[in-house]
Design a protein around this motif. Structure first.
Motif, PDB file in Angstrom:
ATOM      1  N   TYR A 214      15.040   6.943   0.706  1.00  0.00           N
ATOM      2  CA  TYR A 214      14.581   8.274   0.323  1.00  0.00           C
ATOM      3  C   TYR A 214      13.624   8.870   1.351  1.00  0.00           C
ATOM      4  CZ  TYR A 214      17.039   8.448  -4.049  1.00  0.00           C
ATOM      5  OH  TYR A 214      18.042   8.517  -4.983  1.00  0.00           O
ATOM      6  N   ALA A 215      12.950   8.026   2.109  1.00  0.00           N
ATOM      7  CA  ALA A 215      12.064   8.500   3.173  1.00  0.00           C
ATOM      8  C   ALA A 215      12.839   8.741   4.477  1.00  0.00           C
ATOM      9  CB  ALA A 215      10.946   7.484   3.404  1.00  0.00           C
ATOM     10  N   GLY A 216      14.127   8.421   4.479  1.00  0.00           N
ATOM     11  CA  GLY A 216      14.956   8.614   5.665  1.00  0.00           C
ATOM     12  C   GLY A 216      14.686   7.620   6.775  1.00  0.00           C
ATOM     13  N   ILE A 217      14.084   6.481   6.437  1.00  0.00           N
ATOM     14  CA  ILE A 217      13.697   5.496   7.446  1.00  0.00           C
ATOM     15  C   ILE A 217      14.850   4.583   7.831  1.00  0.00           C
ATOM     16  CG2 ILE A 217      12.208   3.501   7.878  1.00  0.00           C
ATOM     17  CD1 ILE A 217      10.072   4.933   6.194  1.00  0.00           C
TER      18      ILE A 217
ATOM     19  N   GLU B 160       0.815  -1.220   0.000  1.00  0.00           N
ATOM     20  CA  GLU B 160       0.000   0.000   0.000  1.00  0.00           C
ATOM     21  C   GLU B 160       0.843   1.262   0.000  1.00  0.00           C
ATOM     22  OE1 GLU B 160      -3.303   0.217   2.675  1.00  0.00           O
ATOM     23  OE2 GLU B 160      -3.789  -1.892   2.388  1.00  0.00           O
ATOM     24  N   GLU B 161       2.004   1.195   0.633  1.00  0.00           N
ATOM     25  CA  GLU B 161       2.911   2.340   0.709  1.00  0.00           C
ATOM     26  C   GLU B 161       4.274   1.932   0.147  1.00  0.00           C
ATOM     27  OE1 GLU B 161       2.038   5.376   1.808  1.00  0.00           O
ATOM     28  OE2 GLU B 161       0.018   4.703   2.303  1.00  0.00           O
ATOM     29  N   ALA B 162       4.883   2.804  -0.620  1.00  0.00           N
ATOM     30  CA  ALA B 162       6.178   2.504  -1.243  1.00  0.00           C
ATOM     31  C   ALA B 162       7.229   2.098  -0.220  1.00  0.00           C
ATOM     32  CB  ALA B 162       6.660   3.705  -2.051  1.00  0.00           C
ATOM     33  N   VAL B 163       7.228   2.715   0.949  1.00  0.00           N
ATOM     34  CA  VAL B 163       8.243   2.408   1.963  1.00  0.00           C
ATOM     35  C   VAL B 163       8.089   1.014   2.553  1.00  0.00           C
ATOM     36  CG1 VAL B 163       8.664   4.820   2.569  1.00  0.00           C
ATOM     37  CG2 VAL B 163       6.909   3.516   3.794  1.00  0.00           C
ATOM     38  N   ASP B 164       6.962   0.347   2.299  1.00  0.00           N
ATOM     39  CA  ASP B 164       6.740  -1.003   2.811  1.00  0.00           C
ATOM     40  C   ASP B 164       7.339  -2.091   1.931  1.00  0.00           C
ATOM     41  OD1 ASP B 164       5.323   0.010   4.977  1.00  0.00           O
ATOM     42  OD2 ASP B 164       3.403  -0.104   3.922  1.00  0.00           O
ATOM     43  N   TYR B 165       7.822  -1.721   0.764  1.00  0.00           N
ATOM     44  CA  TYR B 165       8.374  -2.709  -0.157  1.00  0.00           C
ATOM     45  C   TYR B 165       9.843  -2.926   0.146  1.00  0.00           C
ATOM     46  CZ  TYR B 165       8.886  -5.427  -4.441  1.00  0.00           C
ATOM     47  OH  TYR B 165       9.108  -6.431  -5.341  1.00  0.00           O
ATOM     48  N   LYS B 166      10.210  -4.150   0.463  1.00  0.00           N
ATOM     49  CA  LYS B 166      11.563  -4.477   0.911  1.00  0.00           C
ATOM     50  C   LYS B 166      12.621  -4.285  -0.173  1.00  0.00           C
ATOM     51  CE  LYS B 166      14.319  -8.051   3.106  1.00  0.00           C
ATOM     52  NZ  LYS B 166      14.311  -9.284   3.859  1.00  0.00           N
TER      53      LYS B 166
ATOM     54  N   LEU C   7      21.153  -2.050  -0.295  1.00  0.00           N
ATOM     55  CA  LEU C   7      22.263  -1.587  -1.129  1.00  0.00           C
ATOM     56  C   LEU C   7      22.735  -0.211  -0.659  1.00  0.00           C
ATOM     57  CD1 LEU C   7      20.845  -2.435  -4.673  1.00  0.00           C
ATOM     58  CD2 LEU C   7      22.860  -3.475  -3.637  1.00  0.00           C
ATOM     59  N   GLU C   8      23.965   0.103  -0.990  1.00  0.00           N
ATOM     60  CA  GLU C   8      24.442   1.459  -0.744  1.00  0.00           C
ATOM     61  C   GLU C   8      23.829   2.363  -1.812  1.00  0.00           C
ATOM     62  OE1 GLU C   8      28.589   3.868  -1.051  1.00  0.00           O
ATOM     63  OE2 GLU C   8      28.673   1.861  -0.152  1.00  0.00           O
ATOM     64  N   ILE C   9      23.064   3.333  -1.342  1.00  0.00           N
ATOM     65  CA  ILE C   9      22.350   4.232  -2.261  1.00  0.00           C
ATOM     66  C   ILE C   9      22.933   5.636  -2.145  1.00  0.00           C
ATOM     67  CG2 ILE C   9      20.091   5.283  -2.778  1.00  0.00           C
ATOM     68  CD1 ILE C   9      20.224   2.264  -3.363  1.00  0.00           C
ATOM     69  N   GLU C  10      23.222   6.236  -3.273  1.00  0.00           N
ATOM     70  CA  GLU C  10      23.617   7.639  -3.298  1.00  0.00           C
ATOM     71  C   GLU C  10      22.383   8.447  -3.678  1.00  0.00           C
ATOM     72  OE1 GLU C  10      26.524  10.258  -6.007  1.00  0.00           O
ATOM     73  OE2 GLU C  10      27.549   8.700  -4.825  1.00  0.00           O
ATOM     74  N   LEU C  11      21.806   9.103  -2.676  1.00  0.00           N
ATOM     75  CA  LEU C  11      20.545   9.822  -2.877  1.00  0.00           C
ATOM     76  C   LEU C  11      20.702  10.958  -3.886  1.00  0.00           C
ATOM     77  CD1 LEU C  11      19.326  10.068   0.832  1.00  0.00           C
ATOM     78  CD2 LEU C  11      18.709   8.342  -0.874  1.00  0.00           C
ATOM     79  N   LEU C  12      19.636  11.181  -4.639  1.00  0.00           N
ATOM     80  CA  LEU C  12      19.636  12.221  -5.663  1.00  0.00           C
ATOM     81  C   LEU C  12      19.041  13.531  -5.155  1.00  0.00           C
ATOM     82  CD1 LEU C  12      18.517   9.964  -8.609  1.00  0.00           C
ATOM     83  CD2 LEU C  12      20.712  11.121  -8.392  1.00  0.00           C
ATOM     84  N   CYS C  13      18.162  13.446  -4.184  1.00  0.00           N
ATOM     85  CA  CYS C  13      17.514  14.675  -3.675  1.00  0.00           C
ATOM     86  C   CYS C  13      17.147  14.509  -2.217  1.00  0.00           C
ATOM     87  CB  CYS C  13      16.288  15.013  -4.488  1.00  0.00           C
ATOM     88  SG  CYS C  13      15.120  13.664  -4.715  1.00  0.00           S
TER      89      CYS C  13
END
Length: 184
Positions: free
Chosen positions: A170-173, A157-163, A178-184
């Protein structure tokens, strides 16, 4: 030859999609998802791949990527990633209790036997349709698309719930898979 779907800018940030042949829902098992994650980690460490966003869907993988080294071809990295993950997943299909084992192997064998360059099984469709994200609008559009793909498919239901996605980063949770280099 078309220049539309090529990695033309070695310093660019690209949206790519890698799709399983026949749109088979392969990534329904955690074992296969973890092979994708582990293989991407290897390319981050060994080939200077930068992953800005990702989402592993049942039949395909979305990435926003760039490279730390403009001499390292993103096209070459993606080709080699697909080749290695193909090999590892085929091995895993044979090693685990996969209920669709014969069917999957037959499908991948059929996809590969028509091509001279394939020696055995072909898991990935050709190409990855790279789109350079050369402006903020396009970048945000593809980032939203990647993270909302599991929501639109009614997996969560929410994007942040998908593993198997970078939405939580991106939500700062949390720091994710993976090591992610945030874009914004």
């Amino acid at each position: 030859m078309s220049e539309k779907y090529k990695f033309n800018n070695p310093e660019g940030i690209y949206f790519v999609t890698c799709t399983i042949v026949y749109w088979i829902d392969l990534f329904t098992r955690k074992e296969y998802n973890h092979i994708i994650i582990d293989t991407l980690k290897k390319y981050q460490e060994k080939r200077n791949l930068i992953i800005h966003a990702f989402c592993i869907m049942p039949s395909h993988l979305h990435l926003i990527i760039s490279s730390k080294d403009s001499n390292e071809s993103l096209g070459g990295i993606m080709r080699d990633f697909k080749k290695l993950s193909n090999k590892k997943i085929l091995e895993e299909i044979s090693n685990i209790n996969e209920s669709r084992k014969e069917w999957l192997l037959r499908a991948f064998q059929n996809a590969g036997k028509k091509l001279k360059r394939i020696k055995s099984n072909k898991m990935w469709q050709d190409g990855n349709r790279p789109i350079e994200l050369d402006n903020n609008f396009l970048l945000q559009q593809k980032l939203d698309y990647i993270h909302n793909n599991p929501v639109e498919s009614e997996i969560v239901e929410e994007a942040v719930d998908y593993k198997y996605s970078s939405a939580k980063e991106y939500a700062g949770i949390r720091k994710g898979l993976l090591e992610i280099e945030l874009l914004c």
